[in-house]
Motif scaffolding. Sequence first.
Motif, PDB file in Angstrom:
ATOM      1  N   GLU A 186      41.363  46.531  28.868  1.00 18.67           N
ATOM      2  CA  GLU A 186      41.516  46.736  30.305  1.00 18.67           C
ATOM      3  C   GLU A 186      42.945  46.436  30.739  1.00 18.67           C
ATOM      4  N   LYS A 187      43.346  47.051  31.831  1.00 18.05           N
ATOM      5  CA  LYS A 187      44.680  46.810  32.381  1.00 18.05           C
ATOM      6  C   LYS A 187      44.722  45.454  33.072  1.00 18.05           C
ATOM      7  N   ILE A 188      45.776  44.690  32.808  1.00 14.50           N
ATOM      8  CA  ILE A 188      45.969  43.426  33.516  1.00 14.50           C
ATOM      9  C   ILE A 188      46.591  43.688  34.878  1.00 14.50           C
ATOM     10  N   LEU A 189      47.490  44.672  34.944  1.00 12.02           N
ATOM     11  CA  LEU A 189      48.084  45.112  36.206  1.00 12.02           C
ATOM     12  C   LEU A 189      47.927  46.618  36.310  1.00 12.02           C
ATOM     13  N   ASP A 190      47.550  47.088  37.471  1.00 10.71           N
ATOM     14  CA  ASP A 190      47.243  48.505  37.644  1.00 10.71           C
ATOM     15  C   ASP A 190      47.894  49.044  38.916  1.00 10.71           C
ATOM     16  N   ASP A 191      49.008  49.757  38.734  1.00 11.87           N
ATOM     17  CA  ASP A 191      49.667  50.465  39.842  1.00 11.87           C
ATOM     18  C   ASP A 191      50.113  49.511  40.956  1.00 11.87           C
ATOM     19  N   ILE A 192      50.882  48.502  40.572  1.00  8.27           N
ATOM     20  CA  ILE A 192      51.357  47.496  41.523  1.00  8.27           C
ATOM     21  C   ILE A 192      52.676  47.953  42.150  1.00  8.27           C
ATOM     22  N   SER A 193      52.701  48.023  43.473  1.00  7.79           N
ATOM     23  CA  SER A 193      53.927  48.401  44.196  1.00  7.79           C
ATOM     24  C   SER A 193      54.114  47.491  45.402  1.00  7.79           C
ATOM     25  N   LYS A 231      48.492  37.401  37.903  1.00  8.88           N
ATOM     26  CA  LYS A 231      49.618  36.795  38.626  1.00  8.88           C
ATOM     27  C   LYS A 231      50.768  36.413  37.685  1.00  8.88           C
ATOM     28  N   THR A 232      50.439  35.669  36.625  1.00  5.34           N
ATOM     29  CA  THR A 232      51.487  35.225  35.701  1.00  5.34           C
ATOM     30  C   THR A 232      52.111  36.406  34.967  1.00  5.34           C
ATOM     31  N   THR A 233      51.303  37.371  34.598  1.00  3.15           N
ATOM     32  CA  THR A 233      51.841  38.575  33.947  1.00  3.15           C
ATOM     33  C   THR A 233      52.830  39.282  34.856  1.00  3.15           C
ATOM     34  N   LEU A 234      52.521  39.323  36.139  1.00  2.46           N
ATOM     35  CA  LEU A 234      53.428  39.959  37.092  1.00  2.46           C
ATOM     36  C   LEU A 234      54.772  39.227  37.115  1.00  2.46           C
ATOM     37  N   LEU A 235      54.753  37.888  37.101  1.00  3.09           N
ATOM     38  CA  LEU A 235      56.003  37.125  37.048  1.00  3.09           C
ATOM     39  C   LEU A 235      56.774  37.448  35.773  1.00  3.09           C
ATOM     40  N   GLU A 236      56.060  37.542  34.660  1.00  2.00           N
ATOM     41  CA  GLU A 236      56.712  37.826  33.376  1.00  2.00           C
ATOM     42  C   GLU A 236      57.386  39.195  33.395  1.00  2.00           C
TER      43      GLU A 236
END
Length: 215
Positions: free
Chosen positions: A16-23, A42-47
């Motif tokens: 599964e996607k951890i982040l999906d179409d984040i803008s 959340k942490t993946t987004l920071l990374e």
Amino acid sequence: MLDLREITYQPQTGSEKILDDISFNVHENELILICGNSGAGKTTLLEIISGLTIPQKGSISWKNKTISARQRRWISGVVFQFPERYFLGTTVGKELKFGHKSLREKNIDIVLKKVGLSGINLAQAPEKLSGGQQRRLAVAVQLMRNPTILLLDEPTAGLDWSMKNDVKNLVHNLQNKNTIIIVTHEPSLFEGIPYKIITLEKGKIKKLMKEHYGG
């Protein structure tokens, strides 16, 4: 302005996607709180913002210029959860100087003043500091790199209330000097400081609050 467009990330071993179409975008010197349940991404987004992880899809630009992961690593300072576990220096002074071949004492004094640690004993071991002071030291270590964007992952985790207030004061002092993005389960802690909230749910933006000024 930091601008994220259609960021999507799925680990090679994941189904599964951890982040999906984040803008979303972040203005210079703005404070952003990223909230959501555990596993929301959340942490993946920071990374990804910091250039430590590369998304399969999407782009990130700074001041209207697309920047690579390597370029993002240059402009970002990251403090992950429980940073005190990863201190390498045997003293506060050595921790601040770690990775710097030549460093003037004046620069150390300036950074320590920014994080509210002026006059601290540089010869003492980092583990001798209080929890709140250790978090401040971790931020100071990143500020030695003079980052444009400061990324904090759960900076109040494991701290008691008085030490959490230390972190809030630190963020308040750094506001208008850095673009700050904080992952937190405690947005109410930052009441009284102007910020925006991004709420993630299962890798998607559930809610984007445009402005919040607290109580």
